[in-house]
Scaffold this active site. Structure first.
Site, mmCIF file in Angstrom:
data_model
loop_
_atom_site.group_PDB
_atom_site.id
_atom_site.type_symbol
_atom_site.label_atom_id
_atom_site.label_comp_id
_atom_site.label_asym_id
_atom_site.label_seq_id
_atom_site.Cartn_x
_atom_site.Cartn_y
_atom_site.Cartn_z
ATOM 1 N N GLU A 1 10.821 -6.288 -14.613
ATOM 2 C CA GLU A 1 9.952 -6.259 -15.797
ATOM 3 C C GLU A 1 10.262 -5.006 -16.583
ATOM 4 O O GLU A 1 10.609 -3.969 -16.002
ATOM 5 C CB GLU A 1 8.479 -6.252 -15.367
ATOM 6 C CG GLU A 1 7.527 -6.158 -16.561
ATOM 7 C CD GLU A 1 6.057 -6.354 -16.220
ATOM 8 O OE1 GLU A 1 5.669 -6.113 -15.062
ATOM 9 O OE2 GLU A 1 5.301 -6.743 -17.132
ATOM 10 N N CYS B 1 3.160 -8.743 -16.556
ATOM 11 C CA CYS B 1 2.210 -8.871 -17.670
ATOM 12 C C CYS B 1 2.877 -9.031 -19.022
ATOM 13 O O CYS B 1 2.251 -9.547 -19.950
ATOM 14 C CB CYS B 1 1.283 -7.665 -17.689
ATOM 15 S SG CYS B 1 0.116 -7.662 -16.331
ATOM 16 N N ASN C 1 1.821 -15.855 -15.518
ATOM 17 C CA ASN C 1 1.979 -14.736 -14.577
ATOM 18 C C ASN C 1 0.728 -14.635 -13.717
ATOM 19 O O ASN C 1 0.551 -15.434 -12.814
ATOM 20 C CB ASN C 1 2.275 -13.443 -15.352
ATOM 21 C CG ASN C 1 2.360 -12.239 -14.437
ATOM 22 O OD1 ASN C 1 2.976 -12.323 -13.382
ATOM 23 N ND2 ASN C 1 1.733 -11.142 -14.789
ATOM 24 N N GLU C 2 -0.134 -13.682 -14.008
ATOM 25 C CA GLU C 2 -1.369 -13.563 -13.208
ATOM 26 C C GLU C 2 -2.479 -14.271 -13.960
ATOM 27 O O GLU C 2 -3.229 -13.650 -14.709
ATOM 28 C CB GLU C 2 -1.712 -12.085 -13.009
ATOM 29 C CG GLU C 2 -0.805 -11.409 -12.019
ATOM 30 C CD GLU C 2 -1.126 -9.943 -11.811
ATOM 31 O OE1 GLU C 2 -1.816 -9.344 -12.664
ATOM 32 O OE2 GLU C 2 -0.664 -9.387 -10.793
HETATM 33 O O1 AHR Z 1 4.137 -4.907 -11.495
HETATM 34 C C1 AHR Z 1 3.271 -4.370 -12.416
HETATM 35 C C2 AHR Z 1 2.237 -5.377 -12.912
HETATM 36 O O2 AHR Z 1 1.391 -5.730 -11.880
HETATM 37 C C3 AHR Z 1 2.777 -6.692 -13.387
HETATM 38 O O3 AHR Z 1 3.193 -6.643 -14.695
HETATM 39 C C4 AHR Z 1 1.612 -7.591 -13.248
HETATM 40 O O4 AHR Z 1 1.966 -8.924 -13.016
HETATM 41 C C5 AHR Z 1 0.805 -6.995 -12.132
HETATM 42 O O5 AHR Z 1 -0.509 -6.824 -12.481
#
Ligand code: AHR
Length: 658
Positions: free
Chosen positions: A51, A242, A376-377
């Site tokens: 990321e 994120c 994602n989350e």
């Molecule tokens: O890895 C850091 C963050 O942690 C990621 O972007 C997210 O998916 C999680 O909350």
């Protein structure tokens, strides 16, 4: 009296000695049953999560050294200092999606100068004798020949390398010169100034090391890719995290904007520039210079299965509680189409719309993408309501693609309990779990997957890291991960992928820690957690073997955690043992069930990773904790070892004739 006291002391010491001896003499017998290789260890098991956080892409893996090279940051000159007569313009530039450029005008006096200076990403790192490709799109405003001087400036403001660029056309053209650094400098800057009458227009000002990974022009930092390559990853998940979601949908990662000619990829805001108020990075944006094409290419280079994740029509749910922030379920088509087009971009024939784009970028062969993540989350009913639409569309057009759904940001609790059954109902292929928890949690969770439903989707431990109190990448955290991972390995029938997160962090510009690999502008350091990943990935084996102590899996008894695999191709049995206790442990490994006539090799390799809990590797001392290999005798079917206090050990025993 003195004698008596001495005698007493002697007796005490002997007692302690005998007690210690007898403690040391306890031998823990671990039995590995090699009769029938168990579940296959998926080639995707140990992978990477990438990321653009902590300056992981822009300012990190992406080797571009100029920040805000196209003047598209909201404060158009952020990262730049100007002097003399510089105008910022946005009409008549060469790149439709990046309209801004600068005009250098005559300073009005022979002793004055017009120009600008770029600060790079916390400085520009250059290596002694290395070549740097400076390039710029430019035009002479009145058609007369113009010259600009390009200089590298050191931290004491002294120029230490210069070249001139002659601009000989009224039309926009790309110009290039090479700067060879005569010395190493971690925090240089780049100065450009007009040395002719002007005016001259400049756009997309770029500086790359020539020595990128595989020498590619729009390339990646070689040392950082080498660190990834060394991990032997089976999976490469991107682009987040994120940033898939964005703070709002406007700022979500839009893969379609990240491909095509690099000069015309529009800028995106990086949500990590303001996610934590105590760590604000107002100069953190995504140039998309390392976009989906480059990320697929990197997966291919690493021999890892690409796992792109696309937005599910939901903006980051932490920051958007209001339903109106998300795409209404009946208006999802654009997002679904993005997912379908992505599959075509990766796998389509060059005659297809998106396959053609890929081919034109230089890769007519498909990338053979097999997995896609949707969201994602995510959490709440709003997620399945949207996910189902993606699942239906992807299954209809690409039934062979495996779909990854989310179980939310927590490893247990209400949302997690709600989402797993939902993922089963929607029949996704894998469920992404995230856990950033203290070392004790990791130790307790070594049995986590032992009781998981074997009939549901497989598990993707998509983001995890042990967070010690200090938040350092210390050995305590690494050892707890090593112990926990015996549980991933033992349950490889349902755990098909696991990726530590986050991957990278710039030492001067991080938002989140711990992270697997740290770097500055010149160097990088592999953390103890990195070596745990490496040891697992290099010793993944092909199949699980049952390993027991007193007929039970070894999941923390006496501070020991262990698992075993067989590598059928290499004829090796591999046993991993973590000892999180404060005592050395004598362990006898007994290998049973090999066919009659099979012999173990007379020596086994023992690789140990060891340190005190607070120890870390640093940029200054990168090798404080590294795996050390030695050889031990094997007697018949027995290997006697000492798993030292606070150590992670990998034992590799070869065999012949099975
Ligand atoms: O890895 C850091 C963050 O942690 C990621 O972007 C997210 O998916 C999680 O909350």
């Amino acid at each position: 009296m003195l004698k008596l006291k001495n005698l007493f002391l002697c007796m005490l010491v002997s007692c302690v000695y005998i007690a210690t001896l007898s403690a040391q003499q306890t031998t823990y017998e671990m039995v590995v049953n090699a009769k029938k290789p168990g579940a296959v260890i998926q080639p995707t098991m140990y992978g990477l999560f990438f990321e653009d956080i902590n300056f992981g892409a822009d300012g990190g893996l992406y080797a571009e050294l100029i920040k805000n090279r196209s003047f598209e940051f909201p404060q158009s000159l952020m990262g730049w200092k100007t002097f003399g007569q510089v105008d910022l313009r946005d009409e008549g530039g060469p790149f439709e999606r990046n309209p801004h450029y600068v005009r250098l005008n005559n300073s009005g006096h022979g002793h004055k100068h017009t120009g600008l200076e770029n600060e790079g990403y916390r400085g520009i790192g250059v290596k002694k004798d290395a070549d740097y490709r400076f390039s710029v799109w430019a035009r002479s405003v009145d058609g007369a020949e113009q010259k600009v001087r390009v200089e590298l400036i050191d931290a004491d403001s002294h120029p230490f390398q210069r070249q001139e660029v002659t601009i000989n056309s009224r039309e926009w053209k790309r110009y290039e010169v090479t700067l060879t650094a005569p010395k190493e400098e971690e925090k240089a800057s780049l100065r450009i100034f007009l040395v002719s009458a002007g005016p001259v227009d400049l756009e997309h000002i770029s500086l790359f090391p020539k020595d990128t990974w595989k020498g590619r022009e729009n390339g990646l930092r070689r040392d950082l890719v080498e660190a990834l390559d060394e991990l032997n990853p089976g999976l490469f998940r991107f682009p987040g995290g994120c940033i898939v979601e964005g703070t709002d949908l406007e700022t979500r990662y839009d893969w379609k904007k990240s491909i095509g000619p690099v000069e015309n990829r529009p800028l995106n805001e990086n949500r990590w520039h303001y996610t934590f108020a105590h760590r604000l990075f107002p100069d953190y944006f995504q140039s998309y210079g390392m976009g989906f094409y480059e990320l697929f290419l990197l997966s291919e280079d690493l021999g890892a299965e690409p796992l792109p994740v696309v937005n599910a029509g939901l903006a980051c749910q932490y920051q958007n509680e209001d339903e109106s922030s998300h795409v209404p379920v009946d208006e999802l088509q654009e997002y679904i189409q993005d997912a379908l087009d992505l599959i075509e971009f990766a796998n389509g024939d060059p005659t297809t719309t998106w396959g053609k784009v890929r081919a034109e970028m230089g890769h007519p062969e498909p990338f053979n993408m097999k997995y896609i993540g949707i969201g994602n989350e995510q959490w709440g009913p709003e997620y399945p309501a949207r996910l189902v639409k993606f699942v239906e569309a992807i299954r209809a057009e690409y039934p062979e693609i495996k779909i990854v759904g989310s179980s939310g940001p927590q490893a247990e609790g209400e949302q997690f309990e709600y989402l797993w059954p939902e993922m089963k109902r929607l029949k996704v292929d894998l469920v992404d779990e995230h856990y950033y928890r203290p070392p004790e949690w990791f130790l307790n969770q070594a049995t986590r997957y032992d009781s998981y439903d074997r009939k549901g989707p497989a598990v993707f431990a998509g983001e995890y890291a042990s967070h010690a109190e200090s938040r350092d990448n210390n050995f305590e955290s690494a050892l707890s991960e090593a112990a926990f991972m015996t549980g991933l390995e033992r349950n490889a029938d349902i755990v098909h992928m696991a990726t530590y997160a986050p991957l990278f962090a710039h030492a001067d510009a991080w938002q989140w820690r711990p992270d697997l690999i740290w770097f500055d502008n010149l160097l990088c350091v592999r953390t103890p957690n990195y070596y745990v990943q490496k040891l697992y990935a290099h010793n993944a084996g092909t199949n699980v073997l049952p390993l027991t102590m007193n007929k039970e899996s070894v999941t923390g008894q006496e501070g020991l955690y262990a698992s075993a695999v067989i590598d059928i191709n290499k004829s090796e049995v591999i046993v991993k043992v973590s000892n999180v206790s404060e005592q050395d442990k004598t362990v006898r490994i007994r290998i049973e069930g090999l066919r009659r006539g099979t012999k173990l090799q007379p020596e086994a390799e023992a690789i140990v990773l060891k340190g005190t809990p607070e120890m870390t590797n640093t940029l200054e001392h990168p090798d404080a904790i590294v795996p050390i290999s030695s050889f031990l005798p094997v007697t018949g079917m027995l290997l006697d070892v000492t798993a030292e206090a606070g150590s992670f050990n990998v034992y590799k025993v070869g065999y012949t004739g099975n």
